[in-house]
Design an enzyme around this catalytic site. Structure first.
Site, PDB file in Angstrom:
ATOM      1  N   HIS A 244     -49.526 -14.887  36.149  1.00 37.42           N
ATOM      2  CA  HIS A 244     -48.672 -15.719  35.299  1.00 37.42           C
ATOM      3  C   HIS A 244     -47.935 -14.865  34.278  1.00 37.42           C
ATOM      4  CE1 HIS A 244     -47.919 -18.612  31.929  1.00 37.42           C
ATOM      5  NE2 HIS A 244     -47.588 -19.397  32.927  1.00 37.42           N
TER       6      HIS A 244
ATOM      7  N   ARG B  25     -54.106 -15.684  35.504  1.00 38.67           N
ATOM      8  CA  ARG B  25     -53.502 -15.457  34.189  1.00 38.67           C
ATOM      9  C   ARG B  25     -52.667 -14.179  34.204  1.00 38.67           C
ATOM     10  NH1 ARG B  25     -51.840 -18.472  30.310  1.00 38.67           N
ATOM     11  NH2 ARG B  25     -53.709 -19.762  30.669  1.00 38.67           N
TER      12      ARG B  25
END
Length: 213
Positions: A42, A39
Site C-alpha cells: 500500500h 501495508r
C-alpha cells in the site's frame, strides 16, 4: 472542470486493500505477516516487492511482544521516526542522528553519522525494535555490534534503500539472522526506504491493537 473521485477515507482504504489482495499472492504468509506485506505494498504501490520481502520465523510475534512490553523503538534517521503512527506508540521512538555527541564520534572514528549514532543505542538496545530505513552503514554496524556482544533487539526491520551497500547490508542481515539470534523483517535488493520501514512497524502497531484490513 469536474473531478469524480472517492473522498471517504475508509472507503479508499477498503478498496486499496481489496485490490492489493486481488493482485498479490499472500498464501505463503501468516495472517499477521500478510498484514505487514499489504501495508508495505500500500505504501509503495508495487505488489512485486513481495518477491523480495522476508520474515524470519517468529519475527512478527517478537515485534508484537516487544510493542506490548513497551520496548524502546530505535530509528536510524528522523524520517523513519516521523513516519510512525504516534497515537499508537506507548513509548517515544528514538533517533540519535542529530544528538550533540554524534558528529564528534563520526569524525573521530572516520565513519558515517548513522554508524556513530548507534553507539548511543547501547543502553536501549536490549529487547528493542530497531528500524533501519535509510542507512546501510547503520545496518552493517548493528550486525557488528551484536556479533561483538551488544544486547540483542527483539526485532530488526531492515529496509535501507540505495545503490551502495543497501542490498548487501540486507543480504548480510538475512544470511546471519540465525547465527546472531536475530528476528528480522527485511526487504532484499535496492528497494526500501524510510516510508516502507515506518509502514512495516505501523502495521505491527495496528495488529497489536487488533486492527486488521
Amino acid at each position: 472542470m469536474h473531478f469524480d473521485y472517492e473522498k471517504d477515507p475508509l472507503a479508499i482504504e477498503r478498496e486499496s486493500f481489496r485490490q492489493i489482495r486481488e493482485l498479490t499472492d499472500l498464501t505463503s504468509l501468516t495472517q499477521d505477516e500478510a498484514q505487514v506485506a499489504m501495508r508495505l505494498i500500500h505504501s509503495c504501490g508495487d505488489p512485486q516487492i513481495m518477491a523480495q520481502l522476508r520474515f524470519t520465523p517468529g519475527a512478527v510475534e517478537a515485534g508484537l511482544a516487544a510493542i506490548r512490553a513497551g520496548a524502546s523503538v530505535l530509528c536510524d534517521v528522523e524520517m523513519v521516526r516521523h513516519g510512525l503512527t504516534k497515537r499508537m506508540l506507548e513509548t517515544p521512538a528514538h533517533c540519535f542522528l542529530n544528538a550533540p555527541e554524534t558528529p564528534g564520534l563520526a569524525k573521530t572514528n572516520g565513519e558515517t553519522r548513522c554508524m556513530a549514532a548507534l553507539e548511543l543505542w547501547r543502553p536501549l538496545l536490549a529487547d528493542s525494535v530497531v528500524l533501519i530505513g535509510n542507512a546501510p552503514t547503520a545496518l552493517f554496524r548493528l550486525l557488528e555490534m551484536v556479533r561483538d556482544g551488544a544486547p540483542k533487539p527483539a526485532l530488526v526491520i531492515g529496509m535501507p534503500v540505495g545503490f551502495v551497500g543497501a542490498a548487501e547490508s540486507k543480504d548480510a542481515l538475512w544470511r546471519h539472522c540465525d547465527e546472531l539470534g536475530l528476528q528480522a523483517i527485511a526487504l532484499l535488493g535496492r528497494q526500501g526506504g524510510s516510508a516502507l520501514t515506518a509502514s512495516a512497524f505501523n502495521a505491527l502497531l495496528r495488529i497489536s491493537r487488533g486492527i486488521y484490513f
